[in-house]
Motif scaffolding. Structure first.
Motif, PDB file in Angstrom:
ATOM      1  N   LYS A   4       0.863  -1.179   0.000  1.00 24.37           N
ATOM      2  CA  LYS A   4       0.000   0.000   0.000  1.00 24.37           C
ATOM      3  C   LYS A   4       0.896   1.224   0.000  1.00 24.37           C
ATOM      4  N   LEU A   5       0.505   2.231  -0.787  1.00 24.71           N
ATOM      5  CA  LEU A   5       1.295   3.448  -0.864  1.00 24.71           C
ATOM      6  C   LEU A   5       1.146   4.264   0.409  1.00 24.71           C
ATOM      7  N   LYS A   6       2.246   4.825   0.844  1.00 27.52           N
ATOM      8  CA  LYS A   6       2.241   5.739   1.981  1.00 27.52           C
ATOM      9  C   LYS A   6       1.855   7.127   1.481  1.00 27.52           C
ATOM     10  N   LEU A   7       1.420   7.987   2.383  1.00 23.12           N
ATOM     11  CA  LEU A   7       0.966   9.325   2.002  1.00 23.12           C
ATOM     12  C   LEU A   7       2.004  10.066   1.165  1.00 23.12           C
ATOM     13  N   ASP A   8       3.274   9.978   1.528  1.00 26.08           N
ATOM     14  CA  ASP A   8       4.302  10.710   0.783  1.00 26.08           C
ATOM     15  C   ASP A   8       4.543  10.115  -0.603  1.00 26.08           C
ATOM     16  N   GLU A   9       4.082   8.900  -0.862  1.00 25.40           N
ATOM     17  CA  GLU A   9       4.221   8.277  -2.178  1.00 25.40           C
ATOM     18  C   GLU A   9       3.073   8.654  -3.116  1.00 25.40           C
ATOM     19  N   LEU A  10       2.011   9.241  -2.591  1.00 28.34           N
ATOM     20  CA  LEU A  10       0.838   9.573  -3.399  1.00 28.34           C
ATOM     21  C   LEU A  10       1.015  10.855  -4.211  1.00 28.34           C
TER      22      LEU A  10
END
Length: 176
Positions: A4-10
């Motif tokens: 799952k993508l982390k917030l900073d990866e979005l």
């Protein structure tokens, strides 16, 4: 391996960038919405799809409020909004700006959203009505088109924030 993508990866934009970003020519009118959760969820969806503005009418609660913030998660800071007690004043103002007014309501002349052609050259305002009573009776004659979402089960309606999410997505896809 999938993760799952982390917030900073979005790679989401910040509020300042959101404010400067060109919006979809779509305004949402909330007509006498009772639930602060529904108001907050509508803000959050409007943020997701770069909706131009939300107009809160009648008894619809206004930010700032803790219960709205719980569902909005900060979208009341990014999405432009205003309050107008009288829905017909809001409708008339939008009509004077060239918006086509669309009521999301089951009426004697509503059409399914699946059969409605969204014109990229137009600006639209979508009205979402009260959780029990729907769109205010006094606004009905002032609305250009009525759309409804096809439903195949036993229930006759959807939660207003769910309905709003569906129609905002349909218009966002077509107007982007």
């Amino acid at each position: 391996m999938v993760h799952k993508l982390k917030l900073d990866e979005l790679n989401r934009i910040d509020v300042e960038t959101f404010k400067k970003t060109e919006k979809i020519p779509l305004v949402i009118i909330l007509d006498n919405i009772r639930s602060m959760h529904n108001v907050g969820a509508t803000f959050r969806t409007a943020d997701a799809f770069l909706i131009e503005k939300i107009i809160l009418c009648g008894i619809t609660p206004q930010p700032p409020h803790r219960e709205i913030h719980k569902a909005a998660l900060g979208a009341t800071e990014s999405v432009d909004w205003s309050y107008e007690k009288d829905i017909n004043a809001a409708i008339n103002d939008l009509k004077s700006q060239g918006f086509e007014i669309i009521g999301i309501e089951q009426t004697s002349n509503s059409q399914l959203i699946t059969g409605f052609t969204i014109d990229k050259a137009k600006k639209y305002a979508l009205i979402l009505g009260n959780e029990v009573e729907g769109i205010s009776d006094e606004a009905l004659e002032n609305i250009d088109v009525f759309l409804e979402i096809p439903q195949l089960g036993t229930k006759h309606s959807l939660n207003v924030s769910v309905c709003g999410g569906i129609v905002m997505w349909e218009f966002a896809k077509a107007l982007k």
